[in-house]
Write a protein that holds these residues in place. Sequence first.
Motif, PDB file in Angstrom:
ATOM      1  N   SER A  59      30.351  30.788  70.930  1.00  0.00           N
ATOM      2  CA  SER A  59      29.755  30.789  69.593  1.00  0.00           C
ATOM      3  C   SER A  59      28.831  31.986  69.383  1.00  0.00           C
ATOM      4  O   SER A  59      28.284  32.163  68.308  1.00  0.00           O
ATOM      5  CB  SER A  59      28.987  29.485  69.341  1.00  0.00           C
ATOM      6  OG  SER A  59      27.891  29.384  70.210  1.00  0.00           O
ATOM      7  N   THR A  60      28.681  32.792  70.409  1.00  0.00           N
ATOM      8  CA  THR A  60      27.855  33.995  70.332  1.00  0.00           C
ATOM      9  C   THR A  60      28.726  35.177  70.729  1.00  0.00           C
ATOM     10  O   THR A  60      29.150  35.282  71.874  1.00  0.00           O
ATOM     11  CB  THR A  60      26.634  33.896  71.270  1.00  0.00           C
ATOM     12  OG1 THR A  60      25.899  32.714  70.923  1.00  0.00           O
ATOM     13  CG2 THR A  60      25.734  35.097  71.139  1.00  0.00           C
ATOM     14  N   ILE A  61      28.994  36.060  69.772  1.00  0.00           N
ATOM     15  CA  ILE A  61      29.903  37.184  70.002  1.00  0.00           C
ATOM     16  C   ILE A  61      29.122  38.483  69.892  1.00  0.00           C
ATOM     17  O   ILE A  61      28.398  38.694  68.918  1.00  0.00           O
ATOM     18  CB  ILE A  61      31.042  37.169  68.964  1.00  0.00           C
ATOM     19  CG1 ILE A  61      31.835  35.864  69.088  1.00  0.00           C
ATOM     20  CG2 ILE A  61      31.931  38.396  69.111  1.00  0.00           C
ATOM     21  CD1 ILE A  61      32.722  35.575  67.903  1.00  0.00           C
ATOM     22  N   VAL A  62      29.284  39.331  70.889  1.00  0.00           N
ATOM     23  CA  VAL A  62      28.687  40.664  70.845  1.00  0.00           C
ATOM     24  C   VAL A  62      29.838  41.653  70.903  1.00  0.00           C
ATOM     25  O   VAL A  62      30.618  41.659  71.855  1.00  0.00           O
ATOM     26  CB  VAL A  62      27.714  40.909  72.013  1.00  0.00           C
ATOM     27  CG1 VAL A  62      27.050  42.273  71.876  1.00  0.00           C
ATOM     28  CG2 VAL A  62      26.653  39.810  72.078  1.00  0.00           C
ATOM     29  N   GLN A  63      29.982  42.447  69.852  1.00  0.00           N
ATOM     30  CA  GLN A  63      31.054  43.437  69.800  1.00  0.00           C
ATOM     31  C   GLN A  63      30.450  44.817  69.646  1.00  0.00           C
ATOM     32  O   GLN A  63      29.367  44.974  69.090  1.00  0.00           O
ATOM     33  CB  GLN A  63      32.033  43.129  68.678  1.00  0.00           C
ATOM     34  CG  GLN A  63      31.411  43.083  67.309  1.00  0.00           C
ATOM     35  CD  GLN A  63      32.364  42.541  66.259  1.00  0.00           C
ATOM     36  OE1 GLN A  63      33.303  41.812  66.563  1.00  0.00           O
ATOM     37  NE2 GLN A  63      32.119  42.897  65.015  1.00  0.00           N
ATOM     38  N   ALA A  64      31.140  45.788  70.163  1.00  0.00           N
ATOM     39  CA  ALA A  64      30.632  47.160  70.191  1.00  0.00           C
ATOM     40  C   ALA A  64      30.497  47.748  68.796  1.00  0.00           C
ATOM     41  O   ALA A  64      31.416  47.643  67.985  1.00  0.00           O
ATOM     42  CB  ALA A  64      31.540  48.042  71.032  1.00  0.00           C
ATOM     43  N   ALA A  65      29.371  48.375  68.532  1.00  0.00           N
ATOM     44  CA  ALA A  65      29.206  49.177  67.312  1.00  0.00           C
ATOM     45  C   ALA A  65      29.889  50.526  67.525  1.00  0.00           C
ATOM     46  O   ALA A  65      30.484  51.088  66.620  1.00  0.00           O
ATOM     47  CB  ALA A  65      27.733  49.361  66.996  1.00  0.00           C
ATOM     48  N   ASN A  66      29.807  51.011  68.762  1.00  0.00           N
ATOM     49  CA  ASN A  66      30.453  52.265  69.160  1.00  0.00           C
ATOM     50  C   ASN A  66      31.487  51.910  70.223  1.00  0.00           C
ATOM     51  O   ASN A  66      31.133  51.567  71.350  1.00  0.00           O
ATOM     52  CB  ASN A  66      29.415  53.242  69.715  1.00  0.00           C
ATOM     53  CG  ASN A  66      30.022  54.510  70.239  1.00  0.00           C
ATOM     54  OD1 ASN A  66      31.234  54.685  70.273  1.00  0.00           O
ATOM     55  ND2 ASN A  66      29.167  55.414  70.689  1.00  0.00           N
ATOM     56  N   PHE A  67      32.750  51.997  69.872  1.00  0.00           N
ATOM     57  CA  PHE A  67      33.818  51.588  70.795  1.00  0.00           C
ATOM     58  C   PHE A  67      33.987  52.535  71.977  1.00  0.00           C
ATOM     59  O   PHE A  67      34.706  52.227  72.911  1.00  0.00           O
ATOM     60  CB  PHE A  67      35.137  51.412  70.039  1.00  0.00           C
ATOM     61  CG  PHE A  67      35.094  50.264  69.085  1.00  0.00           C
ATOM     62  CD1 PHE A  67      35.092  48.962  69.549  1.00  0.00           C
ATOM     63  CD2 PHE A  67      35.023  50.484  67.721  1.00  0.00           C
ATOM     64  CE1 PHE A  67      35.037  47.886  68.676  1.00  0.00           C
ATOM     65  CE2 PHE A  67      34.977  49.416  66.832  1.00  0.00           C
ATOM     66  CZ  PHE A  67      34.982  48.117  67.309  1.00  0.00           C
ATOM     67  N   ASP A  68      33.314  53.680  71.958  1.00  0.00           N
ATOM     68  CA  ASP A  68      33.356  54.610  73.085  1.00  0.00           C
ATOM     69  C   ASP A  68      32.261  54.327  74.102  1.00  0.00           C
ATOM     70  O   ASP A  68      32.088  55.079  75.056  1.00  0.00           O
ATOM     71  CB  ASP A  68      33.224  56.052  72.585  1.00  0.00           C
ATOM     72  CG  ASP A  68      34.418  56.485  71.751  1.00  0.00           C
ATOM     73  OD1 ASP A  68      35.548  56.033  72.046  1.00  0.00           O
ATOM     74  OD2 ASP A  68      34.220  57.264  70.803  1.00  0.00           O
ATOM     75  N   ASP A  69      31.516  53.257  73.897  1.00  0.00           N
ATOM     76  CA  ASP A  69      30.388  52.909  74.766  1.00  0.00           C
ATOM     77  C   ASP A  69      30.547  51.459  75.211  1.00  0.00           C
ATOM     78  O   ASP A  69      31.267  50.678  74.581  1.00  0.00           O
ATOM     79  CB  ASP A  69      29.080  53.090  73.984  1.00  0.00           C
ATOM     80  CG  ASP A  69      27.846  53.071  74.861  1.00  0.00           C
ATOM     81  OD1 ASP A  69      27.975  53.020  76.106  1.00  0.00           O
ATOM     82  OD2 ASP A  69      26.733  53.104  74.305  1.00  0.00           O
TER      83      ASP A  69
END
Length: 77
Positions: A59-69
């Motif tokens: 229920s807690t999702i953390v996705q990249a703002a910068n996909f190169d990092d």
Amino acid sequence: MVVDDDLQDYPDADFTRIQEAVDAASAGDTIIVYPGTYTENVDVNKDHLTIRSENRADSTIVQAANFDDHVFEVTTG
């Protein structure tokens, strides 16, 4: 410390971004992340820091703002 992305689940949260909580944390602190979707890359460089979901990991999702990092980059403090 408490993080809630939209302040709906926990209106009195200290932060709306995980990185803000990490930056304010001291060694040994626990950061509780409320359900939601967090779009950010989090750099963790504090010793003995615990970051955990308040509810469940799904229920807690953390996705990249910068996909190169990395979404979470953990280094020693």
